[in-house]
Design a protein around this motif. Structure first.
Motif, PDB file in Angstrom:
ATOM      1  N   PHE A 129       0.831  -1.200   0.000  1.00 14.22           N
ATOM      2  CA  PHE A 129       0.000   0.000   0.000  1.00 14.22           C
ATOM      3  C   PHE A 129       0.872   1.260   0.000  1.00 14.22           C
ATOM      4  O   PHE A 129       0.679   2.163  -0.809  1.00 14.22           O
ATOM      5  N   GLU A 130       1.835   1.276   0.911  1.00 14.50           N
ATOM      6  CA  GLU A 130       2.677   2.473   1.021  1.00 14.50           C
ATOM      7  C   GLU A 130       3.483   2.720  -0.249  1.00 14.50           C
ATOM      8  O   GLU A 130       3.760   3.861  -0.604  1.00 14.50           O
ATOM      9  N   ASN A 131       3.886   1.641  -0.907  1.00 15.53           N
ATOM     10  CA  ASN A 131       4.624   1.799  -2.148  1.00 15.53           C
ATOM     11  C   ASN A 131       3.823   2.615  -3.150  1.00 15.53           C
ATOM     12  O   ASN A 131       4.331   3.541  -3.768  1.00 15.53           O
TER      13      ASN A 131
ATOM     14  N   LEU B 216      -2.521  -6.014 -10.761  1.00 13.11           N
ATOM     15  CA  LEU B 216      -1.943  -6.673  -9.603  1.00 13.11           C
ATOM     16  C   LEU B 216      -2.970  -6.807  -8.483  1.00 13.11           C
ATOM     17  O   LEU B 216      -2.768  -7.548  -7.522  1.00 13.11           O
ATOM     18  N   TRP B 217      -4.079  -6.090  -8.625  1.00 15.22           N
ATOM     19  CA  TRP B 217      -5.030  -5.970  -7.514  1.00 15.22           C
ATOM     20  C   TRP B 217      -5.474  -7.324  -6.985  1.00 15.22           C
ATOM     21  O   TRP B 217      -5.439  -7.575  -5.779  1.00 15.22           O
ATOM     22  N   ASN B 218      -5.893  -8.219  -7.897  1.00 15.48           N
ATOM     23  CA  ASN B 218      -6.429  -9.489  -7.424  1.00 15.48           C
ATOM     24  C   ASN B 218      -5.395 -10.316  -6.682  1.00 15.48           C
ATOM     25  O   ASN B 218      -5.734 -11.104  -5.811  1.00 15.48           O
TER      26      ASN B 218
ATOM     27  N   LEU C 175       4.168  -3.841  -9.430  1.00 18.65           N
ATOM     28  CA  LEU C 175       3.979  -2.909  -8.319  1.00 18.65           C
ATOM     29  C   LEU C 175       4.655  -1.575  -8.644  1.00 18.65           C
ATOM     30  O   LEU C 175       4.106  -0.506  -8.394  1.00 18.65           O
ATOM     31  N   CYS C 176       5.847  -1.673  -9.257  1.00 16.64           N
ATOM     32  CA  CYS C 176       6.554  -0.441  -9.623  1.00 16.64           C
ATOM     33  C   CYS C 176       5.769   0.331 -10.671  1.00 16.64           C
ATOM     34  O   CYS C 176       5.757   1.570 -10.673  1.00 16.64           O
TER      35      CYS C 176
END
Lengths: 255, 322, 419
Positions: free
Chosen positions: A105-107, A137-139, A160-161
């Motif tokens: 989340f913080e990323n 990526l959510w799932n 994520l990046c």
């Protein structure tokens, strides 16, 4: 061939590392909402050019850039430009996935947080979810948003990046060989993702793999020894290159 | 619904960021100020030592201080007392400091070097991982503990040993202080030399071993010659440490300003005298008190020069193999 | 025909011998160093063990209302009462000299000890009570068996008569040894049996606190600047040279700086943890800066790039991402620096933290001693009983150092390389 507007216009860009000239008078237009790939052998200057677009080269003490690069018509090397604000509009995805060693989340939330893009927690949560969904990526991570980003697989880290980069909703996303550290399956997922992202973002991707360039990009620019040899529609470059060097490279004779 | 979050096209605004630049400038200024503390401290040391030393040299000529052979800083209570002026010849202190440091280096150099060679060239990983930290404990023990041990255990032992073979060993001999100080600086020499020896490229070792040399021949003929500058640097650093060491000599070497090269006699050192001169009540502008600063300046200058040379050598050596 | 794969045997032997010799030199060097370490620490532990126990003597004290007025306990002349009780225990003692020796069986604090026992438990008032008191230092050594009674009487501090009294008391079960809590709860004292390390320990803690509060933020900011921001110019190079040199300046020189600048120019209060902490912080500054820079350097550049690529400013990238990752390493270096500062003595002598301080300091501007200085002072004291106190204080100091280093090792292991 549809008519497109250019988002980035580079004219006569020279780059020096100390005494050594890394780029010779590059002039290249990059179209909006398309994927443009920069290809060429190692050391040809394609990454250097990429890093000129969000001024990451500023971090190298001995690096000197001259010429003119405009994004949306604004000279990004003008003295009044705040590099930091520029980078908020020109996101970057690096060769090796480099998530912050913080939670997932913080990323994603980091960029919007420092740029003040959300007003409250709910908006931030919505934005993080949107970015992770966009990055496909959510799932996979929705149940472990508080786990650290470095615990994900390589391909997930890279997505994520990407989510982190699109969370600030930049105009342009620069990708520096984003799949070179990934396996073929992860690569395929990222390539698919890049194709989807084109809808909202203008993407410039540096790649070593000509197949990748052919698969994901609509435009291709071929660099060789610091020169832009030729650029144009990807299909044209790969099927009927005008320059011999391009011909040699795509047929595997140099590189 | 997040899916509906559209891409609001923001203005392509790249001239102002969303952050407080003045705050960041303050942070950077603060960081520069903190870095400058190192310079301020150095200047502070030089300034305070110089200032008090100049006051001292107004009372006592510099030539007497540097070349005089009598040290008796007692200033009398009344001006007409015998020896009211005190004598400030620092030669016995310098010789005492050098004597003790020399003894310490004689103890520490072979022990430290051979330990380093063994650990880097012979010892297995397991031995290394046990012995290295143990040696480093020696460096972590406060010097006051060494001083206590030197005065209470080593000195009487040497005295008894000396008596046994008919030698008269002073109860505050230079030898006791020197030996214990030597043990204290072993880890300094061994860990610095270890680094230096490890920095010698493996290719040199392979070349020598490939020619059929034994391990010890490789070490003596190839590794040590290549590592000599680095080792010399570490020895200089150790010597500077020995010269500046205070507590061991205060507790074990005493205050007798004898000009002697006999390690069995009592000598005193620059640092021990500084402590003796400045502990207890003092008049700040008496020659006696000020002389401590002149000694301090001498000590600072000598150790600074040794450190500079050593740093230069070590840096040069590092560049060579980087 | 000679085998070309072997050296002539004579030469081979010599070379093998040289090889063995060389190996042995190394082993012997390590052996000597470690032996010294074990002998030193071992002998101090052996000597210091004694200080952890203290001897007590039980004396019958008549607490009838004539001696102690229940309505005015504090008005009692406790010392006289104690002396009287001692005389009653050994009624044969007549001469003034012997009486003085008799009183000397107990610590000079015996009057206060009686008062405290009465105040704590007033129920004992009314009649004769057998109460425990702290033995004096010489008697304590005797009871611990540390006095060589085979020496001629003139050569020891315990006379035959004193020894006789103790034998009588011991036979009656009126002597005991117990854990020496006083050593940890008392301040310094001229009397070895009463001397404790609490004042010195508190002094050290306050001093370290000041040292930490000054050096940690300064060092961390300096390290960040030099590693992340400093342009490669002359000023940066000059700062670096200064830091490296300061790391090797003899500690006593920092003491001189403290004396000349902090005390005489700025007029800060002498002998206080404030000045001590400031001087030590200047000393530890280079240590922490060097360690902090090393751990900042170990943070992979990809983290910086990631943050900058997001549009974080260099300050944001450094404080949000790089520094948190380097923090364990910085903390480790800080703890090591603090451990050095804890053991440092010489600079504290210069700024007057060497005075006799019996009270436990409660603020950083009160005069205080420090643990290593206490060790130095006790090591100098003439009473033999202070030897074991000194050793015990050293043990306490070493225990603190070991704990700090273990913490440092723990931090290093726990946070070692996560990226």
């Amino acid at each position: 061939m549809s008519k497109t507007t250019s988002i980035i216009e580079a004219k006569d860009v020279d780059v020096f590392y100390g005494e050594k000239q890394a780029l010779n008078g590059i002039s290249l237009d990059i179209p909006e909402n398309k994927v443009t790939s920069l290809i060429g052998p190692s050391g040809c200057g394609k990454s250097t050019f990429l890093r000129c677009i969000n001024r990451m080269n500023d971090l190298v003490d001995i690096c000197r850039v001259s010429g003119d690069i405009r994004i949306s018509g604004q000279d990004i090397y003008a003295p009044e430009v705040d590099v930091v604000a520029l980078r908020a509009n020109v996101g970057m995805v690096f060769q090796k996935p480099n998530p912050f060693p913080k939670s997932i989340f913080e990323n994603v939330a980091y960029g919007p947080k420092i740029h003040g893009l959300t007003a409250n927690k709910a908006e931030m949560e919505e934005l993080v979810e949107w970015s992770l969904r966009k990055a496909g990526l959510w799932n996979e991570v929705k149940d472990r948003l508080n786990e650290t980003g470095t615990g994900l697989s390589g391909g997930q880290q890279q997505r994520l990046c990407i989510a982190r980069a699109i969370a600030v909703k930049p105009r342009v996303i620069l990708m520096d060989e984003p799949c070179s550290a990934l396996d073929p399956i992860a690569t395929a997922i990222i390539e698919e993702l890049i194709d989807e992202l084109r809808e909202n973002f203008s993407i410039v991707i540096v790649t070593h793999s000509m197949q990748q360039a052919a698969r994901v990009s609509q435009r291709t620019a071929f660099f060789h020894m610091g020169n832009l040899v030729e650029s144009g529609n990807t299909k044209n470059i790969f099927t009927s290159p005008k320059d011999e060097r391009t011909q040699n490279y795509i047929t595997g004779r140099i590189g | 619904m997040p899916e509906n979050t559209s891409i609001q096209v923001r203005d392509f605004e790249i001239t102002t960021g969303n952050r407080s630049k003045s705050f960041e400038n303050i942070v950077v200024a603060l960081m520069i100020a903190c870095s400058a503390v190192a310079i301020v401290v150095t200047i502070g040391i030089i300034f305070s030592l110089l200032f008090e030393s100049i006051n001292f040299f107004k009372k006592v000529p510099m030539s007497e201080f540097l070349f005089g052979t009598t040290w008796s800083p007692q200033t009398a209570l009344r001006a007409d007392q015998v020896g009211a002026s005190g004598r400030f010849g620092a030669v016995p202190l310098i010789s005492g400091t050098l004597l003790i440091s020399f003894i310490a280096m004689c103890v520490a150099t072979p022990l430290g070097l051979f330990s380093a060679i063994y650990l880097s060239e012979y010892a297995g990983n397991k031995t290394r991982s046990i012995v290295k930290p143990l040696l480093e404990i020696l460096a972590g023990i406060p010097t006051v503990v060494y001083g206590f041990f030197a005065a209470l255990t080593v000195a009487p032992l040497l005295r008894a040993g000396g008596e046994g073979i008919g030698l008269n060993v002073s109860s505050e001999s230079a030898l006791a202080a020197g030996v214990v100080m030597g043990i204290m600086i072993i880890p300094l020499i061994s860990s610095l030399s270890d680094d230096v020896i490890n920095a010698v490229p493996q290719s040199l070792r392979d070349a020598s071993l490939g020619l059929g040399s034994t391990d010890s021949e490789t070490i003596r003929r190839v590794i040590l010659p290549a590592a000599i500058p680095g080792i010399a640097g570490s020895l200089l650093l150790a010597a500077s440490r020995a010269i500046g060491e205070t507590m061991i000599v205060v507790m074990a070497a005493g205050l007798a300003a004898n000009l002697t090269a006999n390690p069995l006699e009592a000598v005193t050192t620059i640092t021990a005298q500084i402590v003796a001169l400045l502990t207890g009540d003092q008049e700040f502008d008496s020659a006696k008190t000020l002389s401590a600063f002149a000694l301090g300046l001498l000590l600072f200058a000598v150790t600074l020069i040794l450190n500079m040379i050593s740093l230069k050598i070590v840096n040069k050596y590092r560049e060579q193999y980087d | 025909m000679t085998n070309m794969f072997t050296t002539p045997s004579r030469l081979r032997k010599a070379r093998a011998a040289a090889e063995r010799r060389f190996r042995w030199f190394g082993l012997i060097a390590i052996g000597i160093s470690l032996t010294f370490l074990f002998v030193m620490v071992g002998s101090i532990i052996l000597k210091g063990r004694g200080a952890l126990s203290t001897s007590g003597i039980a004396i019958v004290v008549d607490l009838n209302p004539d001696n102690v007025d229940p309505n005015d306990v504090k008005g009692t002349r406790f010392d006289s009462l104690m002396k009287k009780s001692l005389r009653n225990t050994f009624p044969d003692v007549k001469s003034r000299k012997d009486k003085k020796k008799l009183y000397g069986l107990l610590s000079v604090d015996m009057g206060f000890e009686l008062r405290d026992q009465i105040l704590e438990n007033p129920a004992i008032l009314g009649g004769p009570q057998k109460l425990w008191f702290t033995a004096s230092d010489d008697i304590d050594l005797l009871l611990k068996g540390a006095v060589d009674m085979s020496l001629a009487e003139d050569n020891r501090r315990i006379s035959d008569m004193e020894a006789g009294w103790i034998d009588t008391l011991t036979a009656a079960g009126d002597t005991r040894r117990k854990f020496n809590a006083k050593f940890f709860t008392n301040g310094d004292s001229r009397e070895p049996e009463l001397a404790g390390i609490l004042s010195a320990l508190m002094g050290s803690i306050l001093t370290l606190l000041v040292c930490f509060l000054v050096s940690f933020p300064t060092a961390i900011l300096a390290a960040i600047y030099l590693e992340e921001f400093a342009p490669k110019n002359r000023l940066s190079a000059f700062i670096e040279v200064n830091i490296n040199n300061l790391a090797a300046v003899p500690s006593i020189v920092f003491g001189l700086l403290g004396l000349a600048m902090l005390l005489n120019v700025f007029g800060l209060p002498r002998s206080t943890p404030l000045v001590g902490g400031l001087v030590l912080s200047l000393m530890t500054l280079p240590t922490i800066i060097i360690a902090a820079r090393a751990s900042l350097r170990a943070v992979p550049p990809s983290i910086r790039e990631a943050a900058l690529g997001m549009g974080a400013s260099p300050v944001q990238a450094t404080f949000h991402h790089v520094t948190p990752l380097a923090l364990p390493g910085i903390l480790t270096g800080t703890i090591v620096g603090m451990a050095q500062a804890l053991g440092e003595t010489a600079p504290l002598l210069m700024i007057g933290m060497v005075a006799f301080i019996a009270d436990v300091p409660s603020s950083i501007v009160e005069p205080a001693a420090a643990l290593p200085v206490q060790i130095f002072l006790w090591a100098d004291a003439s009473e033999r009983a202070f030897v074991e106190k000194t050793s015990a204080a050293i043990i306490v100091l070493l225990v603190f150092l070991v704990l700090m280093n273990l913490l440092a090792i723990f931090l290093r292991k726990k946070f070692e390389k996560r990226f």
